[in-house]
Structures are given as C-alpha cells and as structure tokens.
Design an enzyme around this catalytic site. Structure first.
Site, short mmCIF file in Angstrom:
data_model
loop_
_atom_site.label_atom_id
_atom_site.label_comp_id
_atom_site.label_asym_id
_atom_site.label_seq_id
_atom_site.Cartn_x
_atom_site.Cartn_y
_atom_site.Cartn_z
N PRO A 142 80.77 -13.82 9.34
CA PRO A 142 82.10 -14.20 8.55
C PRO A 142 82.32 -13.11 7.77
O PRO A 142 81.66 -12.89 6.80
CB PRO A 142 81.86 -15.75 8.30
CG PRO A 142 80.63 -16.20 8.51
CD PRO A 142 79.74 -14.96 9.36
N GLU A 143 83.59 -12.49 8.03
CA GLU A 143 83.90 -11.38 7.08
C GLU A 143 85.38 -12.09 6.33
O GLU A 143 85.57 -13.50 6.60
CB GLU A 143 84.47 -10.42 7.76
CG GLU A 143 83.32 -9.68 8.44
CD GLU A 143 83.66 -8.36 9.20
OE1 GLU A 143 84.57 -7.64 8.69
OE2 GLU A 143 82.77 -8.27 10.26
N LYS A 174 83.68 -12.44 0.65
CA LYS A 174 83.37 -13.46 1.69
C LYS A 174 82.67 -14.59 1.27
O LYS A 174 82.06 -15.47 1.84
CB LYS A 174 82.05 -12.71 2.63
CG LYS A 174 82.79 -11.40 3.29
CD LYS A 174 81.46 -10.56 3.89
CE LYS A 174 81.98 -9.07 4.10
NZ LYS A 174 80.87 -8.34 4.64
N ARG A 211 73.82 -0.19 10.59
CA ARG A 211 74.62 -1.11 11.48
C ARG A 211 75.18 -0.48 12.68
O ARG A 211 75.47 0.71 12.61
CB ARG A 211 75.71 -1.60 10.61
CG ARG A 211 75.71 -1.88 9.28
CD ARG A 211 74.70 -2.83 8.70
NE ARG A 211 74.79 -4.06 9.44
CZ ARG A 211 73.97 -5.06 9.06
NH1 ARG A 211 73.15 -5.13 8.39
NH2 ARG A 211 74.32 -6.42 9.64
#
Length: 289
Positions: free
Chosen positions: A2-3, A58, A279
């Site tokens: 979730p961003e 967030k 990432r």
DNA sequence: AAGATTGTTGCTTA
DNA sequence: TTAAGCAACAATCT
C-alpha cells in the site's frame, strides 16, 4: 504494497464505516503486530470510539475519542484492514460475480488484531508477513513522527518550488528521492516507476542533474498519477485489497511496473528491469532519458 | 529449489 | 554528512 493511493482509499472507506461507533472488544492474535503494552491498548480503546481518521504518507492516523490519543497503523508490505458487518452470507455455492475476492472468511490465519464494535461490525487487521504494526501515541509523539515526513503529493506543501528545493544538491538517484519518505512522502516502488516512465526520466539519473523541465514533468505527473490512482481505488499487484476485500482498479493502468519483457505502450520495445536501491525497477530505455 | 515480492530500519562501506 | 548496498523482518509464489 500500500502506497499513498491505497492507504487513502482505505481511509476514505473506513471513515464512512466506523467513525463514532463504540468499540466493544479488541482481540490481539499476534503480539508482534502491536507496539507497546497490550493491556493499556485494550484499556484505552475498549468502550471508546474513533472520532476521525487521517493520514500522512502511508501512515494511517486514527483519532481516539476526544482526540488526545491516536492509533497509528502502518500496513507496510502486506497489511490489510478489512471491515465486515454483522450479516455474513456464506452460501453453499460460490460467487461468480465480478467482485471476486470480496467475500472472505475472517478471521483467518493472517488475522493479527480484531476490533469488535458494539453494533456488531468488525474490523480485521490482517498481515501475512507481520511487518505492519499498530501503536498508540499522544499529541506530542504524533507531532514528532509527522515532522519526519517529507513533502506530500496533493497537499499544499507539494509545489514545484518545494520539489526543486528538496532535489537541489541531492546526489541520490531520482527514484531513490521519490521513494525516500523523509524527502517526499507517500510514493513507493510501483508509483515511482510509473511516474518516471510518464515523465520520460530514467530512474538512475542523479537528482540534482535533472533539468528544470524534467523536474516540472515529474512534479505534474506525480500529482496526475497519484490522483488517478486514488480515483481507481489503488493498485493491486499481489496483496492489496480495500476494506471490503476488493482489488484496486489502477492495476490495469500500469505501464511499466510488473511488465518486464513486455512491449512498451509507446515504442513497442521491451520494458527493462534492473535493481535500484534494492528494489525491482522497471523502465523503457527508449522513452526515458 | 533458488530467487522474487509492494515498506522501513539500521548497519557497513566508501 | 551523504549515498549505496545489504540484511533483517516473515511468508508466500513462481
């Protein structure tokens, strides 16, 4: 996962559902998911209510009762907040509707905390990997935490001027700048890749060497993409669901994230994938410069 | 079976 | 002080 857009979707949904409802009981199934003392957590919340839900980056901020204490919820990678009313239809047959995934038998093995409301509603904090956490803070602690967050898209602090200011002199790669919560808050791996693709900027460019025009593009496209993602109720790549257990609609709009090896929507060349800042990073080497 | 996975923190190295 | 890389956290899926 979730961003900002996903957390915002959850916040908006939850506000309509649980505000001012009396909390009857809290069940902690995983102590690790709670920071601080369990008994004082229960003591504070049982019999109390949430009077507002806010968000920074967030991080979700639940205001408790009169507003001198706050419950902070960070979902990290796999956290979910799923709400169910009293009546749960578990029919023999299975659903063939388009809202598949919305019906879920809870609690399940990944349920970490359950909030029982007096009116029979329940809120489940589910978290497969247990990286997410819940904690209670007072006003002073909240202020201290809030101060660590960088400029945030869709707030009045997020201006082209301020973006230039935080980029100025920064030798970090631009993607690392976008993802650094102390510099800019709310953007994670998925939206960072999408924003940079839309802006036509390679993720490994050194931030302070970007032209004024490139910064302006990043600024405009950050706002545009974050807004659009909220409109479509977020992105589900693997784990995210909203408070009803439904997947996000922005997944279909992704142009580079998760599309390594597929054709670029602009030039038809293959989307590349590298590792940047640990990432997975997706981009088009022809459309981004 | 090794390597991947959305977020964050903290350590080490340069 | 700044930046990069890596491990850790835990549990899945490919």
């Amino acid at each position: 996962m979730p961003e900002l857009p996903e957390v915002e979707t959850i916040r908006n949904d939850l506000k309509r559902k649980i505000l001012d409802e009396k909390i009857e009981k809290i069940e902690i199934l995983s102590e690790k998911s709670l920071r601080g003392n369990i008994e004082s957590f229960k003591k504070l919340l049982e019999g109390n209510f949430f009077s507002d839900i806010k968000r920074i980056g967030k991080l979700m901020i639940f205001e408790i009762g009169r507003g001198d204490k706050f419950m902070l919820v960070h979902l990290k990678m796999t956290g979910q907040l799923i709400y169910q009313d009293k009546k749960i239809i578990v029919a023999g047959g299975h659903s063939s509707r388009s809202d598949e995934g919305a019906i879920k038998n809870l609690p399940d093995k990944f349920t970490r905390v359950i909030f029982y409301f007096k009116n029979g509603e329940k809120l489940f904090f589910n978290d497969l990997r247990r990286f997410g956490n819940i904690q209670i803070v007072d006003k002073k602690e909240l202020k201290k935490i809030k101060n660590k967050f960088g400029i945030e898209p869709l707030t009045k602090n997020f201006t082209l001027e301020n973006l230039k200011k935080v980029i100025d002199g920064r030798k970090l790669k631009i993607k690392s700048v976008l993802m650094n919560q102390q510099i800019i808050s709310g953007i994670g791996n998925i939206y960072a890749d999408e924003i940079l693709f839309a802006a036509g900027v390679l993720p490994d460019r050194i931030a302070c060497r970007l032209s004024a025009e490139e910064i302006k593009k990043i600024f405009c496209l950050t706002e545009k993409i974050i807004k659009k993602a909220i409109k479509y109720r977020g992105t589900t790549f693997s784990n995210y669901v909203d408070t009803s257990g439904r997947r996000g609609g922005f997944s279909k709009m992704l142009k580079v994230y998760g599309r390594a090896g597929e054709k670029c929507v602009c030039c038809q060349e293959k989307i590349k994938k590298i590792k940047l800042g640990g990432r997975g990073t997706h981009f088009c080497e022809y459309c981004q410069h």
